[in-house]
Design a protein around this motif. Structure first.
Motif, mmCIF file in Angstrom:
data_model
loop_
_atom_site.group_PDB
_atom_site.id
_atom_site.type_symbol
_atom_site.label_atom_id
_atom_site.label_comp_id
_atom_site.label_asym_id
_atom_site.label_seq_id
_atom_site.Cartn_x
_atom_site.Cartn_y
_atom_site.Cartn_z
ATOM 1 N N ASP A 128 0.836 -1.204 0.000
ATOM 2 C CA ASP A 128 0.000 0.000 0.000
ATOM 3 C C ASP A 128 0.870 1.253 0.000
ATOM 4 O O ASP A 128 0.545 2.244 -0.665
ATOM 5 C CB ASP A 128 -0.927 0.009 1.217
ATOM 6 C CG ASP A 128 -2.033 -1.035 1.112
ATOM 7 O OD1 ASP A 128 -2.278 -1.523 -0.012
ATOM 8 O OD2 ASP A 128 -2.637 -1.358 2.152
ATOM 9 N N ASN B 238 1.212 6.447 -7.129
ATOM 10 C CA ASN B 238 0.074 7.214 -7.662
ATOM 11 C C ASN B 238 -0.035 8.631 -7.104
ATOM 12 O O ASN B 238 -0.910 9.397 -7.499
ATOM 13 C CB ASN B 238 -1.239 6.457 -7.449
ATOM 14 C CG ASN B 238 -1.584 6.261 -5.976
ATOM 15 O OD1 ASN B 238 -1.259 7.076 -5.127
ATOM 16 N ND2 ASN B 238 -2.268 5.157 -5.673
ATOM 17 N N GLY B 239 0.867 8.964 -6.156
ATOM 18 C CA GLY B 239 0.904 10.337 -5.651
ATOM 19 C C GLY B 239 0.009 10.624 -4.482
ATOM 20 O O GLY B 239 -0.105 11.779 -4.053
ATOM 21 N N SER B 240 -0.623 9.611 -3.911
ATOM 22 C CA SER B 240 -1.522 9.861 -2.777
ATOM 23 C C SER B 240 -0.787 9.955 -1.441
ATOM 24 O O SER B 240 -1.373 10.367 -0.438
ATOM 25 C CB SER B 240 -2.584 8.759 -2.704
ATOM 26 O OG SER B 240 -1.991 7.484 -2.481
ATOM 27 N N ALA B 241 0.497 9.568 -1.425
ATOM 28 C CA ALA B 241 1.270 9.640 -0.189
ATOM 29 C C ALA B 241 1.478 11.100 0.227
ATOM 30 O O ALA B 241 1.624 11.991 -0.614
ATOM 31 C CB ALA B 241 2.621 8.956 -0.380
ATOM 32 N N LYS B 242 1.494 11.356 1.513
ATOM 33 C CA LYS B 242 1.645 12.708 2.047
ATOM 34 C C LYS B 242 3.012 12.881 2.706
ATOM 35 O O LYS B 242 3.535 11.961 3.328
ATOM 36 C CB LYS B 242 0.549 13.003 3.078
ATOM 37 C CG LYS B 242 -0.871 12.773 2.574
ATOM 38 C CD LYS B 242 -1.206 13.708 1.423
ATOM 39 C CE LYS B 242 -2.657 13.508 0.962
ATOM 40 N NZ LYS B 242 -3.007 14.354 -0.200
ATOM 41 N N GLY C 24 2.560 11.587 -8.349
ATOM 42 C CA GLY C 24 3.561 10.607 -7.975
ATOM 43 C C GLY C 24 4.461 10.165 -9.114
ATOM 44 O O GLY C 24 4.632 10.861 -10.114
ATOM 45 N N LYS D 89 3.037 15.980 -7.756
ATOM 46 C CA LYS D 89 1.631 15.683 -8.007
ATOM 47 C C LYS D 89 1.515 14.509 -8.992
ATOM 48 O O LYS D 89 2.154 14.497 -10.028
ATOM 49 C CB LYS D 89 0.936 16.909 -8.598
ATOM 50 C CG LYS D 89 -0.546 16.707 -8.840
ATOM 51 C CD LYS D 89 -1.178 17.969 -9.391
ATOM 52 C CE LYS D 89 -2.672 17.752 -9.642
ATOM 53 N NZ LYS D 89 -3.323 18.979 -10.194
ATOM 54 N N ARG E 109 2.238 1.758 -3.511
ATOM 55 C CA ARG E 109 1.188 2.260 -4.399
ATOM 56 C C ARG E 109 0.943 3.747 -4.171
ATOM 57 O O ARG E 109 0.737 4.507 -5.121
ATOM 58 C CB ARG E 109 -0.116 1.491 -4.170
ATOM 59 C CG ARG E 109 -0.104 0.057 -4.628
ATOM 60 C CD ARG E 109 -1.515 -0.518 -4.601
ATOM 61 N NE ARG E 109 -1.532 -1.926 -4.934
ATOM 62 C CZ ARG E 109 -1.557 -2.915 -4.046
ATOM 63 N NH1 ARG E 109 -1.546 -2.617 -2.758
ATOM 64 N NH2 ARG E 109 -1.583 -4.159 -4.442
ATOM 65 N N SER E 110 0.965 4.155 -2.922
ATOM 66 C CA SER E 110 0.668 5.558 -2.614
ATOM 67 C C SER E 110 1.737 6.494 -3.153
ATOM 68 O O SER E 110 1.441 7.617 -3.568
ATOM 69 C CB SER E 110 0.493 5.749 -1.105
ATOM 70 O OG SER E 110 1.719 5.556 -0.412
#
Length: 308
Positions: free
Chosen positions: A144, A151-155, A169, A167, A147-148
């Motif tokens: 996970d 795809n750029g969802s990691a903070k 990722g 932006k 993947r984050s």
């Protein structure tokens, strides 16, 4: 959820195009309007798939080699990016496993053509399961966290140089590199879907319907009742691809009638005319498609060849 192995969710879009275009098309609808039918240039004599000239659309569609190189390059760039964040990613082998071949396959577009294939396989696809789905056994499954980042969802994530994750990722970074030199808004990987809209128009053309009527009459004399070659190819008894004795019998008769009446030659000539007219009508668009395809192929070759 399985992570995307390629750029812009490569397999998701490409498989849709491949299945739609090169399956034994169960759906004969598509396209519309009552425009004047385009003029046929020549009608080739077709007794096997080797007799078919290239269709106009072929130069715009990724070949199997093109797609494999593009996907491999995406995997290379993805790993480079992910490694900057201390993470793993999918290997070239996993990324390119079981990719569909978008090369025009006339034995699928015009249903079955070759007598040997009919005798040996009926309507089954001798190349394999033909369902367009990728096999996943043995493939690397990203975590996970991976993947984050991809795809750029990691903070609040930074790489080894202290740079923050951009932006979109790593996926966006890879797309940006491979899209260099292409025309914005053009998705060369899905262009085959545009030609599929012509499929229904070709089947409804009077020259094709007349050829199908003659083919149907020929087949009836051999003991089989089907209105069109698509009906024969998609009989529920073998639509799943089973090479049963019944399927072989129908397929063999099907090909024999096509050869005697040059059904595929007429069908091809009409399809060629519609594709050519469509390309001429949208000349600027297809110039952009071709330029974009060439750019993507070159970028992939540069990445794989280590030119950067």
């Amino acid at each position: 959820m399985r992570a995307r192995t390629g750029v812009r969710g490569i397999v998701r879009g490409i498989v849709a195009a491949a299945v739609a275009l090169w399956g034994l098309a169960a759906c004969s609808d598509g396209g519309g309007g009552d425009d004047e039918p385009p003029e046929i240039r020549t009608i080739p004599t077709v007794r096997s798939s080797a007799d078919l000239p290239a269709l106009p659309m072929e130069q715009y569609v990724f070949s199997g080699d093109d797609l494999r190189a593009y996907t491999q390059a995406g995997a290379v760039l993805s790993r480079r990016c992910m490694e900057r964040f201390g993470m793993n990613w999918i290997s070239d082998k996993d990324a390119t496993r079981d990719l569909p071949d978008l090369t025009v396959d006339p034995t699928r577009y015009f249903t079955i053509i070759d007598a040997d294939a009919a005798r040996e396989h009926g309507y089954a696809d001798p190349r394999g399961d033909g369902d367009g789905q990728r096999k996943t056994s043995g493939s690397y499954e990203p975590t996970d966290a991976e993947r984050s980042v991809y795809n750029g969802s990691a903070k609040n994530v930074t790489d080894t140089s202290g740079r923050r994750l951009g932006k979109g990722g790593c996926a966006a970074e890879v797309d940006k590199r491979l899209d260099e030199g292409g025309v914005k808004g053009i998705d060369a990987l899905k262009v085959g879907n545009e030609f599929y809209t012509l499929y229904g128009k070709v089947q409804r053309d009077s020259r094709v319907t007349e050829a199908f009527e003659k083919w149907s009459a020929c087949l009836k004399k051999k003991g089989f009742t089907y209105a069109t070659p698509m009906d024969a190819a998609n009989d529920p008894e073998w639509v799943s691809g089973a090479d049963t004795k019944a399927a072989v019998s129908v397929a063999t008769a099907d090909v024999a009638c096509k050869q005697r009446l040059n059904t595929v030659g007429i069908w091809y000539a009409v399809a060629e005319a519609y594709q050519r007219a469509y390309i001429d009508e949208k000349a600027e668009h297809f110039a952009d498609v071709l330029a974009t395809k060439k750019a993507l192929v070159k970028n992939a070759a540069d990445v794989i060849g280590g030119a950067e």
